[in-house]
Structures are given as structure tokens and as C-alpha cells.
Design a protein around this motif. Structure first.
Motif, mmCIF file in Angstrom:
data_model
loop_
_atom_site.group_PDB
_atom_site.id
_atom_site.type_symbol
_atom_site.label_atom_id
_atom_site.label_comp_id
_atom_site.label_asym_id
_atom_site.label_seq_id
_atom_site.Cartn_x
_atom_site.Cartn_y
_atom_site.Cartn_z
ATOM 1 N N GLU A 166 1.457 7.654 -7.819
ATOM 2 C CA GLU A 166 0.423 6.641 -8.020
ATOM 3 C C GLU A 166 -0.636 7.138 -8.989
ATOM 4 O O GLU A 166 -0.966 8.320 -9.016
ATOM 5 N N SER A 198 4.923 8.735 2.702
ATOM 6 C CA SER A 198 3.668 8.551 1.973
ATOM 7 C C SER A 198 2.800 9.786 2.136
ATOM 8 O O SER A 198 2.608 10.291 3.250
ATOM 9 N N GLY A 228 4.918 0.620 -10.543
ATOM 10 C CA GLY A 228 4.990 0.616 -9.085
ATOM 11 C C GLY A 228 6.222 -0.043 -8.520
ATOM 12 O O GLY A 228 6.444 -0.027 -7.302
ATOM 13 N N ASP A 243 9.843 -4.002 -4.907
ATOM 14 C CA ASP A 243 8.412 -3.789 -5.100
ATOM 15 C C ASP A 243 7.762 -3.432 -3.762
ATOM 16 O O ASP A 243 7.470 -4.312 -2.947
ATOM 17 N N ARG A 245 4.806 -2.461 -3.124
ATOM 18 C CA ARG A 245 3.366 -2.736 -3.056
ATOM 19 C C ARG A 245 3.050 -3.995 -2.273
ATOM 20 O O ARG A 245 1.947 -4.159 -1.752
ATOM 21 N N TYR A 303 1.222 -9.450 -8.810
ATOM 22 C CA TYR A 303 1.871 -9.110 -7.557
ATOM 23 C C TYR A 303 2.636 -10.318 -7.029
ATOM 24 O O TYR A 303 2.197 -11.021 -6.131
#
Length: 403
Positions: A166, A198, A228, A243, A245, A303
Motif C-alpha cells: 500500500e 494484513s 490495489g 478488488d 478494497r 471504487y
């Protein structure tokens, strides 16, 4: 009177250069090629240039630049092999590295490569390595820190992975590692089990991804992350788009382009274009072709669920290897057997190609090639069973004096 005026002028210049805000506004106007020279002026300039606030503004204005450290070699015969599989000979290192610069030589001689297991992937100077299916390491080449991930909770006999680094303008390294299960038997199924680690939580989390049609991920491959979004090679000539996110668990499938010059391709690679798109390249013994994946959506939001997007491939390059060698007479003795090796980060104008054990940097516009000199036993590499991946470092100074 004149001396007093001169003294005041010197004092004003000193006052200006002694103000961090004014110095910030001056230095941000200088091109990226001067950054490494600026930090040599003084400790104060080093502190300003290395600060997170200056880096954020500078990269927004000029963009990120990278420098090549070398090439990692991943031999698929050893990575995740069964107990009765092919064993690596003692003389062959687990993580071969072909250095291309003095910094790469120091990295190779540091001894860290012997502690990392097998190479899996790298991004922005962050290396993912280990031994399937339990042991994984993340190594930061900039800070020279090694992190061992906790043992995964799920057992996947065959799998593919992805490393997401990130964007961060402070000293904290934020990343995610994804393990995705690959089915050995090609059954009709539209789900895949994944496990995500994570760095923020320090834990693995299992989830199941769903696709509208049946699919299977290609084993022992690594996903390409663009903005991302993870792009994995899938079976039957497709790309799986995920994705993470958005928090949803859907995968979209996109059929790969067929090509004309490289229809019966032998090598294919993924990368990120200079305009932030996924680019796909494939090559045959005749030449190479490169496309970018453009998105079409009624929803302009960045997004947006990847399954609701419409995708199309747009071809940008089509080069014949014979034309390339003719344009480069000094290299005309090279074997005509060539293939695309890798893209450069956020670059749409040049690619790495390979001929034998030689690696070249090819300018797609003028078709000129430049040999890439590396230190290592290239002739001893099993090129047919190995993936050779360039390792790039962000061209940005790191200082202990930074904020």
C-alpha cells in the motif's frame, strides 16, 4: 553603505534558505534527476527532502521513479514441490539473484538471501519469499528489515499468490499477502478459497470468492496488482480480476487477447502501464504483442465492483523479432529465439526481452535494444522452468533524520 546593503542581502538569503517552508517550495520545482544530489548539500536539506510531507508533494508533481537492483530467479521445480519431487542440488542457491549494480552486489553479499527461502514476488522494493505452504517472509530492501508472517491457517496443496504494497508516505510498511487455492482437478466450480494476511492486523483471514461462471486460477503464478486490484492468470486463457478494497467477494473474468503475430505464444507477462492500466504482453518465436486493459462503466466511481465493469483490450505494440535484430547490427549474432521477459514498473515504452542467457532492454518505439549486464551464473539457470523477475527500488532517499 554598500557593505551594509550586501550584509542585509546575505542575511535575507540565509533567512530564506533557513525556512523549511520556503526551501520546500524551491526544491519541489527541481527535476527527479537532481534529488540524490540535493541530499548531499546538508543534513537539513536531507531532512527536508526525506520528509513524508515533501515526498508526498514531490511524487504528486513528478511521479515515482525506480532503479533496477537486479533479477530474482524463481525455479518452479522447487517451489511447493511434493515430497517425492525434484530436489534442488546443494550447489544451487534457493534464491538466485542476478545483480545489475553495485547496490545489488552489496545486497547479494549481505547474506540475507540465504534467510529468505524461495522467491515469490517483489513490489516497490518489498520482497515476498518463503517455502510453501507454511513459511513466508517479507523483506524491506530499503530499511533492511525482515518480517516473518505467522503460519497460515489454511492448507493449500497448490496455490497462487499476490503481494499488495500500500502507498504510504510515513515510515510504516503496510502490505497484504494473499494465498489463493488452485484446484488440481479441473472441475466445474465458480468459487475459490483465499487467505489474506494484513500487516495492520498481523493475522490471516480466510474468505471465499465467487464468480458468475466456472473458473480456476493458474497454479504457481503471482497476481499483478494495479491500483490495489489483483489480476491473476486463470485457466482457459483468461484473467481473474479481484478488488479487495471493496470488501466484497466477487471475481470478474476477462478473456485474454489472441494476437496475430504471437498467436501461438510461448511466454506471457503482466504489468502496469504508465497511465495506470493493466498491460499484457505475449511473445512467440516471431515477435511480441502488448495490450492494455481499458474499463468501461456507467458508474464513474473509482471504487466500482469489478464484476459490473466492461473491459476491452487495446493493442499498443506489435513487434517482429527479426526487425529488432536488423535494427541492432552489433547484436545480429544473437539467437533468433527471443521472448518477452518482463515489463518495467509503470512503463509503457520499454520491456525486458531475453535471448538465451542474455537480457536486453528493448525500446518499443525505436526498436533499439540495449544489453543488461548482470553478475551471476546466468548460463546455469534453467530458463525454461524458471521465472526471472526484475527487482526495482523506489528512487527516493531514506534518512534516519526524516520525520
Amino acid at each position: 553603505m554598500g557593505m551594509e546593503m550586501g550584509k542585509k542581502s546575505c542575511n535575507s538569503v540565509y533567512a530564506v534558505l533557513n525556512c523549511d517552508d520556503i526551501l520546500h517550495d524551491i526544491l519541489i520545482r527541481l527535476p527527479p534527476s537532481t534529488v540524490h544530489k540535493l541530499i548531499l548539500v546538508s543534513k537539513r536539506w536531507l531532512r527536508v527532502v526525506s520528509s513524508s510531507s515533501f515526498r508526498r508533494c514531490y511524487l504528486r508533481k513528478w511521479g515515482q521513479d525506480f532503479r533496477l537492483l537486479g533479477f530474482f530467479v524463481c525455479n518452479f521445480l522447487y517451489l511447493g514441490r511434493p515430497r517425492d519431487g525434484y530436489r534442488r542440488p546443494n550447489w544451487e542457491p534457493a534464491l538466485p539473484f542476478l545483480s545489475t549494480c553495485e547496490e545489488g552486489d552489496d545486497f547479494k553479499l549481505s547474506g540475507i538471501l540465504k534467510q529468505l527461502g524461495y522467491f515469490i514476488d517483489c513490489s516497490n522494493g518489498i520482497i515476498l519469499s518463503g517455502r510453501h505452504p507454511k513459511t513466508y517472509f517479507v523483506y524491506n530492501t530499503m530499511t533492511k528489515k525482515k518480517y516473518q508472517l505467522p503460519e497460515p491457517q489454511q492448507f493449500y496443496k497448490t496455490l497462487c499468490m499476490a503481494l499488495i504494497v500500500e502507498e504510504s508516505f510515513d515510515d510504516d510498511l503496510c502490505y497484504k499477502v494473499i494465498r489463493a487455492k488452485c484446484e488440481c482437478k479441473l472441475r466445474e466450480r465458480n468459487t475459490v478459497s483465499i487467505e489474506t494476511y494484513s500487516s495492520k492486523t498481523g493475522k490471516w483471514k480466510q474468505s471465499t470468492l465467487i464468480c458468475s461462471t466456472s473458473f480456476a486460477l493458474r497454479p504457481r503464478t503471482v497476481g499483478m496488482v494495479v491500483g490495489g486490484v489483483v489480476h491473476w492468470f486463470a485457466m482457459w486463457g483468461k484473467i481473474a480480476v479481484y478488488d479487495p478494497r471493496l470488501g466484497d467477494r466477487y471475481i470478474a473474468l476477462v478473456k485474454l487477447p489472441s494476437g496475430t503475430l504471437s498467436h501461438e505464444y510461448e511466454e506471457c507477462v503482466l504489468g502496469e502501464s504508465s497511465d495506470g492500466l493493466l498491460q499484457y504482453g505475449q511473445s512467440s518465436n516471431l515477435g511480441l504483442e502488448i495490450w492494455v486493459l481499458e474499463k468501461e462503466s456507467d458508474n464513474p466511481s473509482l471504487y466500482c465492483n469489478c464484476t459490473r465493469l466492461k473491459y476491452k483490450w487495446v493493442q499498443r505494440w506489435k513487434l517482429n523479432f527479426k526487425v529488432i535484430w536488423k535494427k541492432n547490427p552489433p547484436l545480429s549474432t544473437q539467437s533468433k529465439e527471443a521472448q518477452i521477459l518482463s515489463f518495467l514498473p509503470r512503463n509503457s515504452k520499454t520491456v525486458f526481452i531475453r535471448s538465451g542467457s542474455s537480457i536486453f532492454l528493448c525500446d518499443l518505439g525505436n526498436k533499439m535494444v540495449e544489453p543488461v549486464n548482470y553478475q551471476g551464473r546466468g548460463a546455469a539457470i534453467s530458463w525454461e522452468s524458471s521465472k526471472v523477475v526484475p527487482c526495482f527500488l523506489p528512487a527516493w532517499p531514506v534518512s534516519s533524520l526524516s520525520e
